[in-house]
Scaffold this active site. Structure first.
Site, mmCIF file in Angstrom:
data_model
loop_
_atom_site.group_PDB
_atom_site.id
_atom_site.type_symbol
_atom_site.label_atom_id
_atom_site.label_comp_id
_atom_site.label_asym_id
_atom_site.label_seq_id
_atom_site.Cartn_x
_atom_site.Cartn_y
_atom_site.Cartn_z
ATOM 1 N N ASP A 188 0.908 -1.156 0.000
ATOM 2 C CA ASP A 188 0.000 0.000 0.000
ATOM 3 C C ASP A 188 0.939 1.195 0.000
ATOM 4 O OD1 ASP A 188 -1.395 2.277 0.819
ATOM 5 O OD2 ASP A 188 -2.828 1.119 1.972
ATOM 6 N N HIS A 189 1.025 1.884 -1.147
ATOM 7 C CA HIS A 189 2.128 2.853 -1.279
ATOM 8 C C HIS A 189 2.014 4.017 -0.289
ATOM 9 C CE1 HIS A 189 -0.662 5.148 -3.854
ATOM 10 N NE2 HIS A 189 0.141 6.169 -3.701
ATOM 11 N N HIS A 251 -5.707 3.045 1.668
ATOM 12 C CA HIS A 251 -4.901 4.225 2.015
ATOM 13 C C HIS A 251 -5.484 5.004 3.200
ATOM 14 C CE1 HIS A 251 -2.993 3.227 -1.633
ATOM 15 N NE2 HIS A 251 -3.688 3.960 -2.462
HETATM 16 C C1 BG6 Z 1 -3.865 4.757 -6.026
HETATM 17 C C2 BG6 Z 1 -5.273 4.804 -6.564
HETATM 18 O O1 BG6 Z 1 -3.703 3.679 -5.152
HETATM 19 O O2 BG6 Z 1 -3.590 5.968 -5.330
HETATM 20 C C3 BG6 Z 1 -5.456 6.006 -7.472
HETATM 21 O O3 BG6 Z 1 -5.533 3.614 -7.283
HETATM 22 C C4 BG6 Z 1 -5.022 7.275 -6.785
HETATM 23 O O4 BG6 Z 1 -6.804 6.112 -7.910
HETATM 24 C C5 BG6 Z 1 -3.656 7.125 -6.143
HETATM 25 O O5 BG6 Z 1 -4.990 8.300 -7.763
HETATM 26 C C6 BG6 Z 1 -3.335 8.319 -5.269
HETATM 27 O O6 BG6 Z 1 -2.026 8.191 -4.824
HETATM 28 P P1 BG6 Z 1 -1.158 9.482 -4.448
HETATM 29 O O7 BG6 Z 1 0.136 8.941 -3.963
HETATM 30 O O8 BG6 Z 1 -1.031 10.271 -5.707
HETATM 31 O O9 BG6 Z 1 -1.945 10.205 -3.398
#
Ligand code: BG6
Length: 508
Positions: A188-189, A251
């Site tokens: 989960d980045h 997230h």
């Molecule tokens: C991803 C989602 O996990 O996270 C996307 O699938 C979203 O829909 C993105 O745009 C948002 O990530 P960040 O790091 O740009 O907030």
């Protein structure tokens, strides 16, 4: 292993080698690791996909994509070409079990030519439909077997991990029939973001916050992760998934956990992840009425230059997929009893911002009288992106006669620590995984506990056609109904539309 040591030699196998995630995130992150000397000394990548490339064609394709998606302003062409030379390609259909013996042979050859033990890291950058087939295919030919020093095997799996509780349990079951929990890295980045990790430092490396971090001093917590873009070219994926599964179940709930968890005894995989699961298990279960009252879903409609969600190519004309979710939730434990957490996410909002706003309780009494003086709520704003930093809103006297008290900011931005956080969250997480460090990856019990909580919403939305899906004009802050979730006297903290300056905060 210290964080400075390089990971041991290994081969990274990317399933979905010509897909969107690979070109947008994985290749630029690997290049970042390469430039910072963080990749293993002996390292090779094997890209796998159905498109028919030779090694040279695949390298040419990657070079081109890297120039579009990578941060290569200071990189010389020599670095790019030696980086790209580590990549190889295998044409293979991962859904076909008969193809795995071929993969085994290619990996053995690559290990020999690159002088690497059979340490393989598999990255599943594919559509979720393959998440079960690939581990089973690898198991079929023994490519799942962790032989310790002779060959470690690890697997990274992307979100969405399942579609609801039932499918997540079933996916866990299949994965764990081929790999042990310590070989599985559910990514989960958000947990790789420097600023998310900094919330832990803020809470637990400073003596002043922890005594206040509870129901006695905190009125409520807001968590926002919104974007000013739509679904771009991802209609096929997004229309099936929606905001709840795409952002909230993973997230946003991770951010809730980071804000709410008890101090782990040590920052290591078991202790940290035990505390995360405790938060998920303490989420107050929702009933049908809560879903109606405390969850707001929306879908953006046309406005100005923006077309509506339903007009996007690939989206069903009568789609009821939500592009916005706001909700109020409670954590039933000693620390948080009665403190509402408000969380929201949405596409096509006025700006891109992710932040946690902690609202402290009011002073009990205001002794400074005057028309402009009201009791003050201190706020701690933890900005995850952009303009990463932390800001405290406190009341101060304005200069001059009388006693006018005004709400002002004490702020810290990352540039004061010598620069904004560099490197992508993916780079950090891939490096951790190469080292076998699983603290920032989701454990099976956490993924299931989170789905268990959100399953009620999913089910209610499916079963009850009376639950509204509110339209909101693209470019606005979402359905007005979301404001009604807030306790009386409060509104959402909407940062300024233009967040390109270095200010963390501005009054609208
Ligand atoms: C991803 C989602 O996990 O996270 C996307 O699938 C979203 O829909 C993105 O745009 C948002 O990530 P960040 O790091 O740009 O907030």
């Amino acid at each position: 292993m210290t964080h400075k040591e390089r990971p041991e030699g290994q081969i990274l196998v990317i399933f979905g080698a010509s897909g969107d995630l690979t070109k947008r995130k994985l290749i630029p992150s690997l290049f970042h690791l390469y430039r910072s000397n963080k990749l293993p000394k002996h390292f090779a990548v094997l890209g796998i996909g159905r498109s028919s490339y030779t090694n040279d064609e695949y390298r040419a394709y990657l070079t081109n994509e890297l120039s579009t998606f990578g941060d290569i302003k200071d990189a010389d062409q020599k670095a790019i070409s030696s980086f790209i030379n580590m990549f190889n390609y295998l044409v293979m259909d991962p859904s076909d079990m008969n193809e795995y013996p071929k993969l085994k042979v290619v990996l053995e050859e690559l290990s020999t030519t690159n002088n690497i033990n059979e340490n393989y890291l598999y990255y599943l950058a594919t559509p979720p439909a393959l998440y079960k087939k690939i581990p089973l295919g690898l198991k079929e030919v023994g490519l799942n077997k962790d032989n310790g020093v002779k060959g470690k095997k690890r697997i990274i799996i992307e979100k969405p991990f399942g579609y609801n509780l039932k499918t997540a349990v079933s996916l866990n079951h299949t994965l764990m029939s081929a790999f042990k929990e310590d070989q599985i890295f559910r990514i989960d980045h958000y947990l790789g973001k420097e600023t998310v990790l900094n919330v832990m430092a803020l809470r637990f490396a400073n003596g002043i916050f922890e005594p206040l971090w509870n129901r006695n001093y905190i009125d409520h917590i807001e968590i926002t992760a919104v974007e000013n873009i739509g679904i771009e070219s991802r209609a096929g994926f997004y229309d099936e998934v929606g905001a709840l599964r795409d952002m909230v179940q993973n997230h946003l709930i991770q951010l809730v956990a980071i804000a709410a968890l008890e101090p782990p005894i040590k920052f290591d995989a078991d202790n940290f992840r035990n505390e995360v699961v405790k938060v998920y298990n303490a989420l107050r279960p929702l009933d049908k009425e809560d879903v109606l009252k405390n969850v707001v879903r929306g879908q953006y409609v046309a406005s100005g230059m923006h077309e509506s969600y339903r007009e996007m190519k690939g989206v069903k004309k009568d789609s009821r997929t939500e592009t916005y979710v706001a909700m109020k939730l409670f954590i039933d434990n000693w620390r948080w009893e009665g403190v509402p957490f408000y969380i929201r996410t949405g596409k096509q909002l006025p700006t891109k911002v992710s932040e946690i706003v902690v609202h402290f309780k009011q002073t009990p009494h205001m002794m400074f009288k005057g028309d402009k003086n009201e009791r003050v709520y201190n706020k701690l704003i933890i900005r995850i992106q952009p303009n990463e930093g932390v800001l405290m809103r406190i009341a101060m006297k304005t200069p001059g006669s009388g006693y006018e008290v005004k709400d002002v900011s004490l702020d810290f931005t990352y540039d004061k620590l010598g620069g904004v956080p560099t490197g992508d969250a993916y780079a950090r997480l891939i490096e951790d995984c190469m080292k076998g460090e699983s603290t920032l990856f989701t454990r099976s019990d956490a993924v299931e506990a989170s789905w268990k909580y959100f399953d009620t919403i999913i089910k209610e939305w499916e079963d009850n056609p009376m639950i509204p899906l509110y339209g909101y004009p693209a470019g606005t802050w979402g359905p007005l109904e979301a404001d009604k979730l807030m306790n009386k006297g409060f509104t959402w903290t909407n940062p300024c539309k233009n967040l390109t300056n270095t200010d963390l905060y501005c009054e609208l």
